[in-house]
Scaffold this motif. Structure first.
Motif, PDB file in Angstrom:
ATOM      1  N   LYS A  30       0.827  -1.208   0.000  1.00 25.86           N
ATOM      2  CA  LYS A  30       0.000   0.000   0.000  1.00 25.86           C
ATOM      3  C   LYS A  30       0.865   1.264   0.000  1.00 25.86           C
ATOM      4  CE  LYS A  30      -3.965   2.141   2.097  1.00 25.86           C
ATOM      5  NZ  LYS A  30      -5.224   1.844   2.726  1.00 25.86           N
ATOM      6  N   THR A  33       2.173   2.007  -3.588  1.00 22.98           N
ATOM      7  CA  THR A  33       1.174   2.061  -4.661  1.00 22.98           C
ATOM      8  C   THR A  33       0.544   3.451  -4.666  1.00 22.98           C
ATOM      9  OG1 THR A  33       0.717  -0.298  -4.403  1.00 22.98           O
ATOM     10  CG2 THR A  33      -0.951   1.001  -5.538  1.00 22.98           C
ATOM     11  N   PHE A  39      -5.658   1.205  -2.997  1.00 24.79           N
ATOM     12  CA  PHE A  39      -5.198  -0.166  -2.784  1.00 24.79           C
ATOM     13  C   PHE A  39      -5.528  -0.620  -1.369  1.00 24.79           C
ATOM     14  CE2 PHE A  39      -1.995  -3.290  -1.661  1.00 24.79           C
ATOM     15  CZ  PHE A  39      -1.946  -4.089  -2.785  1.00 24.79           C
ATOM     16  N   ASP A  40      -6.184  -1.775  -1.259  1.00 27.01           N
ATOM     17  CA  ASP A  40      -6.586  -2.278   0.048  1.00 27.01           C
ATOM     18  C   ASP A  40      -6.426  -3.799   0.082  1.00 27.01           C
ATOM     19  OD1 ASP A  40      -7.735  -2.250   2.657  1.00 27.01           O
ATOM     20  OD2 ASP A  40      -9.694  -2.737   1.796  1.00 27.01           O
ATOM     21  N   TYR A  58      -6.742  -8.421  -2.908  1.00 26.89           N
ATOM     22  CA  TYR A  58      -6.754  -6.968  -2.827  1.00 26.89           C
ATOM     23  C   TYR A  58      -8.033  -6.434  -3.462  1.00 26.89           C
ATOM     24  CZ  TYR A  58      -1.858  -8.375  -3.661  1.00 26.89           C
ATOM     25  OH  TYR A  58      -0.662  -9.028  -3.684  1.00 26.89           O
ATOM     26  N   LEU A  60      -8.728  -2.686  -5.467  1.00 21.48           N
ATOM     27  CA  LEU A  60      -8.101  -1.452  -5.910  1.00 21.48           C
ATOM     28  C   LEU A  60      -8.917  -0.833  -7.025  1.00 21.48           C
ATOM     29  CD1 LEU A  60      -5.191  -2.128  -8.308  1.00 21.48           C
ATOM     30  CD2 LEU A  60      -6.286  -4.019  -7.177  1.00 21.48           C
TER      31      LEU A  60
END
Length: 153
Positions: A30, A33, A39-40, A58, A60
């Motif tokens: 993260k 990015t 982004f998670d 993820y 995103l």
């Protein structure tokens, strides 16, 4: 299916062990990015320590307002020299990302090699030419800058 390649090398004035510790932790993705991609990380199998077979999911937004789910698997690990992540589910027809680390005088040479393909045949090729290729390069340009600011030149 057309396969595209992006290779980026960067020198960092840190030890290979420090580089490995940072890059082998999915939690640090993260930080490197672009924020606009939202982004998670949703799931990491088997805990924090990277291993072959580890699955990471993820969410995103590669394009603003369009959320995408992405699942990768760590397929190869040779600590502290390299690891490979491959997309299992997500936006690409193929995503194969090799992360290599080599101790050099004064630090470490880090190399990212990404081989990817876009679905949809000729439309995918057009999309890569128009924006996907630029987007992928932009992500690694951002990463380069963030790493230089964090670790030095």
């Amino acid at each position: 299916m057309k396969i595209y390649n992006l290779t980026v090398k960067q020198f960092l004035p840190i030890s290979i062990e420090e580089a490995w510790e940072f890059f082998s932790s999915p939690k640090n993705l993260k930080d490197i990015t672009p924020a606009h991609m939202k982004f998670d990380i949703r799931y990491i199998s088997g805990g924090e320590k990277m291993y072959p077979g580890q699955v990471i999911t993820y969410k995103l937004q590669p394009v603003p307002g369009i959320p995408v789910s992405w699942t990768t698997e760590i397929t190869h690990v040779n600590e502290p020299h390299y690891f490979v992540d491959e997309q299992r589910f997500g936006p690409y027809a193929l995503w194969h990302h090799q992360h290599r680390f080599k101790a050099v005088e004064g630090g470490v040479e880090m190399e990212d090699e990404v081989n990817y393909a876009i679905p949809l045949g000729i439309l995918g090729q057009l999309a890569n030419w128009l924006f996907v290729g630029k987007k992928v390069k932009g992500i690694f340009d951002h990463r380069f800058s963030v790493l230089e600011a964090r670790f030095g030149k």
